[in-house]
Design an enzyme around this catalytic site. Structure first.
Site, short mmCIF file in Angstrom:
data_model
loop_
_atom_site.label_atom_id
_atom_site.label_comp_id
_atom_site.label_asym_id
_atom_site.label_seq_id
_atom_site.Cartn_x
_atom_site.Cartn_y
_atom_site.Cartn_z
N LYS A 126 0.87 -1.19 0.00
CA LYS A 126 0.00 0.00 0.00
C LYS A 126 0.90 1.22 0.00
O LYS A 126 2.03 1.16 0.47
CB LYS A 126 -0.86 0.02 1.27
CG LYS A 126 -2.08 0.92 1.16
CD LYS A 126 -3.22 0.19 0.47
CE LYS A 126 -4.36 1.09 0.13
NZ LYS A 126 -5.53 0.31 -0.38
N ASP A 166 -6.92 4.22 -4.76
CA ASP A 166 -7.61 4.08 -3.47
C ASP A 166 -8.24 5.47 -3.25
O ASP A 166 -8.43 6.22 -4.22
CB ASP A 166 -6.63 3.68 -2.35
CG ASP A 166 -7.34 3.24 -1.06
OD1 ASP A 166 -7.77 2.09 -0.99
OD2 ASP A 166 -7.48 4.07 -0.13
P1 NDP Z 1 -12.87 7.68 -3.34
O1 NDP Z 1 -11.83 8.70 -3.10
O2 NDP Z 1 -13.37 7.45 -4.71
O3 NDP Z 1 -14.15 7.99 -2.43
C1 NDP Z 1 -14.07 8.07 -1.05
C2 NDP Z 1 -15.43 8.47 -0.55
O4 NDP Z 1 -15.49 8.32 0.86
C3 NDP Z 1 -15.75 9.92 -0.84
O5 NDP Z 1 -17.13 10.08 -1.03
C4 NDP Z 1 -15.28 10.60 0.43
O6 NDP Z 1 -15.88 11.85 0.70
C5 NDP Z 1 -15.74 9.60 1.44
N1 NDP Z 1 -15.00 9.78 2.66
C6 NDP Z 1 -13.66 9.74 2.82
N2 NDP Z 1 -13.35 10.00 4.08
C7 NDP Z 1 -14.53 10.19 4.72
C8 NDP Z 1 -14.88 10.49 6.06
N3 NDP Z 1 -13.92 10.66 6.97
N4 NDP Z 1 -16.19 10.61 6.37
C9 NDP Z 1 -17.16 10.46 5.43
N5 NDP Z 1 -16.86 10.19 4.15
C10 NDP Z 1 -15.59 10.06 3.81
O7 NDP Z 1 -12.30 6.34 -2.70
P2 NDP Z 1 -12.76 4.84 -2.96
O8 NDP Z 1 -14.22 4.76 -3.22
O9 NDP Z 1 -11.83 4.24 -3.92
O10 NDP Z 1 -12.44 4.17 -1.54
C11 NDP Z 1 -13.40 4.07 -0.50
C12 NDP Z 1 -12.98 2.98 0.47
O11 NDP Z 1 -12.90 1.72 -0.23
C13 NDP Z 1 -11.62 3.16 1.12
O12 NDP Z 1 -11.65 2.61 2.42
C14 NDP Z 1 -10.69 2.30 0.26
O13 NDP Z 1 -9.55 1.89 0.96
C15 NDP Z 1 -11.62 1.14 -0.03
N6 NDP Z 1 -11.30 0.32 -1.20
C16 NDP Z 1 -11.15 0.87 -2.44
C17 NDP Z 1 -10.89 0.06 -3.52
C18 NDP Z 1 -10.81 0.60 -4.90
O14 NDP Z 1 -10.68 -0.21 -5.82
N7 NDP Z 1 -10.90 1.90 -5.12
C19 NDP Z 1 -10.71 -1.39 -3.36
C20 NDP Z 1 -10.95 -1.87 -2.03
C21 NDP Z 1 -11.22 -1.03 -1.00
P3 NDP Z 1 -15.05 13.21 0.48
O15 NDP Z 1 -15.11 13.46 -1.00
O16 NDP Z 1 -15.77 14.23 1.28
O17 NDP Z 1 -13.65 12.97 0.96
O1 2IT Z 2 -7.80 -1.62 -0.97
C1 2IT Z 2 -7.71 -2.12 -2.10
O2 2IT Z 2 -7.82 -3.33 -2.28
C2 2IT Z 2 -7.49 -1.21 -3.23
N1 2IT Z 2 -7.43 -0.01 -3.04
C3 2IT Z 2 -7.29 -1.78 -4.61
C4 2IT Z 2 -5.89 -2.25 -4.79
C5 2IT Z 2 -5.52 -2.67 -6.19
O3 2IT Z 2 -4.32 -2.98 -6.37
O4 2IT Z 2 -6.36 -2.72 -7.09
#
Ligand code: NDP
Ligand code: 2IT
Length: 444
Positions: A126, A166
């Site tokens: 990460k 992420d």
């Molecule tokens: P994005 O940046 O696309 O979206 C994050 C979202 O969460 C935004 O709407 C953001 O709001 C909100 N958010 C972040 N911090 C907070 C907070 N403290 N309180 C309320 N809302 C919050 O990120 P992702 O959708 O990619 O990631 C979301 C989660 O999923 C994370 O935990 C990430 O680690 C996990 N994840 C992502 C993967 C991926 O493929 N992208 C894979 C597996 C897990 P704001 O715009 O206001 O910050």
């Molecule tokens: O938390 C996660 O699994 C991710 N942000 C995706 C990682 C990846 O290599 O696609």
């Protein structure tokens, strides 16, 4: 003291001021105790847990860049190469002001088990930065990404370490990072995933985490004779994971009534209109508040509290520790019967315990959100083959991977007499493959 307690105490002592890392290690070690106790002599002889909780490498670096006013800005950059026992390091990059070593170590540690659960040959890593892309111009984001990659390129490669997105890192950031990697190294290789479709990206990677989450929840529902049809769902966040979890849940017949961002949440009793959310979030990079301005009848509430909305299924897809004990008590009172984590570790330990004790079905992130990294591994395969698969092919593989993960998690929980405890099941099933590979490869 048991072996797992000893290791946890050592982690806390040797890694002070890293509460998120401690939390992730504790959850894993607690649920591994049944496995460890049965094989304690073997694991102690190989120093297995001591090696498992220590990242293979932590790279941290300075990221200087120039903003639109001509001022020099400096951010911190990191890559945690946690464990390469079953494949090259693989895991996302997070750009958010809260990023620090503790958060990236917790994410890297979780990634090791998650990647193992996918059944694909990927180790865990990460990285990221405390850079905040919010409110920055495209040029500023590009300048930052180019500076970040100018340092990171030394440590990554298609067979070495393959970062992805992420929080705060989506298609735009991956594009700038990829361009700079190619420019510096002269290599056109699958060094990042989540790439654009015109330069080596995989179809369905954008949707994969959210879709995968819904596919695994669908398996949980089937097991108890239910389905998404007619269910009311609350999804938290409104980023990549949240949007595509909501999309697939709706396709399967659910009504998604709420989404949020870090400022507040929107409730739409008629069901969220995703085309409007996508326009606000993916095109305009705006705030979820704007949804209520655009949709008559939708209500925006400033601040936290999305868990007060009545639902059958709750999918936290924003960030770590967003769902605490008080919140899950309200979910329970309102009749919610299933929680599955789209985000990484969004549920606090006390809240997770409460869900378990109160019979609420619960799937932890390392299983539930593994569809994203699994599809990243499919992108790596396509890049190596120099071929692109169709959306139907990738989606079918993703679906099968999630079905398989559910089976592995459920089976491991049953094998250790904890049926339905998917936290234990996910940790055990993820751990077994990594432990075997580490033992086979000797003390490295
Ligand atoms: P994005 O940046 O696309 O979206 C994050 C979202 O969460 C935004 O709407 C953001 O709001 C909100 N958010 C972040 N911090 C907070 C907070 N403290 N309180 C309320 N809302 C919050 O990120 P992702 O959708 O990619 O990631 C979301 C989660 O999923 C994370 O935990 C990430 O680690 C996990 N994840 C992502 C993967 C991926 O493929 N992208 C894979 C597996 C897990 P704001 O715009 O206001 O910050
Ligand atoms: O938390 C996660 O699994 C991710 N942000 C995706 C990682 C990846 O290599 O696609």
């Amino acid at each position: 003291m048991s072996y797992t307690e000893e290791i946890y105490a050592r982690v806390v002592e040797k890694n002070p001021n890293e509460p998120e890392f401690h939390q992730a290690v504790k959850e894993v070690l607690d649920s591994l105790s049944a496995v460890i106790d049965r094989n304690e002599e073997l694991y102690r002889k190989h120093g297995l847990l001591e090696r498992l909780v220590e990242p293979e490498r932590i790279i941290s670096f300075k990221v200087p860049w120039v903003d639109d006013k001509g001022c020099v800005q400096v951010n911190k950059g990191y890559r945690i190469q946690f464990n390469s026992a079953i494949g090259p390091y693989k895991g996302g990059l997070r750009f958010h002001p809260s990023v620090n070593q503790s958060i990236l170590k917790f994410l890297g540690f979780e990634q090791v088990f998650k990647n193992s659960l996918t059944g694909l040959p990927i180790g865990g890593g990460k990285g990221g930065s405390d850079f905040d892309p919010k409110g920055k111009s495209d040029r500023e984001v590009m300048a930052f990404c180019q500076s970040f990659m100018t340092e990171l390129f030394k440590y990554i490669g298609a067979d070495e370490d393959v970062p992805a997105g992420d929080i705060g890192v989506g298609g735009r950031e991956i594009g700038y990072l990829y361009g700079q990697y190619k420019r510096i190294t002269g290599l056109y290789e699958g060094v990042l995933t989540g790439k654009g479709l015109t330069y080596g990206g995989s179809l369905v990677r954008t949707q994969a985490t959210g879709y995968g989450l819904v596919y695994i929840v669908d398996e949980m529902l089937k097991e108890v004779g239910k389905s998404f049809e007619g269910k009311t769902v609350v999804v938290t966040g409104s980023g990549n994971v949240a949007i595509y979890a909501a999309e697939k849940a709706m396709q399967l017949g659910a009504k998604v009534v709420a989404l949020c961002d870090s400022n507040g949440y929107v409730y739409d009793a008629d069901g969220i209109k995703l085309d409007i959310v996508k326009d606000i979030k993916e095109v305009k990079r705006g705030r979820i508040k704007e949804y209520a301005d655009a949709v008559p009848g939708a209500v925006y509430t400033e601040g936290k509290g999305i868990w007060n909305i009545k639902c059958d299924i709750y999918l936290p897809c924003a960030t770590q520790n967003e769902l605490d004990l008080d919140a899950v008590k309200i979910l329970k009172e309102n009749g919610c019967f299933l929680v599955a984590e789209g985000a990484n570790m969004p549920t606090t330990r006390e809240a997770t315990e409460y869900l378990k004790e109160n019979g609420i079905l619960f799937m932890p992130g390392k299983a539930a959100n593994a569809g994203g990294v699994a599809t990243s591994a499919l992108e790596m395969s396509q890049n190596s083959q120099r071929l692109s698969w169709t959306a139907e092919e990738v989606d079918a593989k993703l679906h099968q991977i999630m079905v398989d993960i559910y089976a592995k998690v459920s089976d491991a929980a049953k094998r250790y007499d904890m049926p339905g405890d998917f936290v234990a099941g996910a940790n055990i099933a993820g751990f077994e493959k990594v432990a075997n590979a580490m033992i086979a490869q000797g003390i490295v």
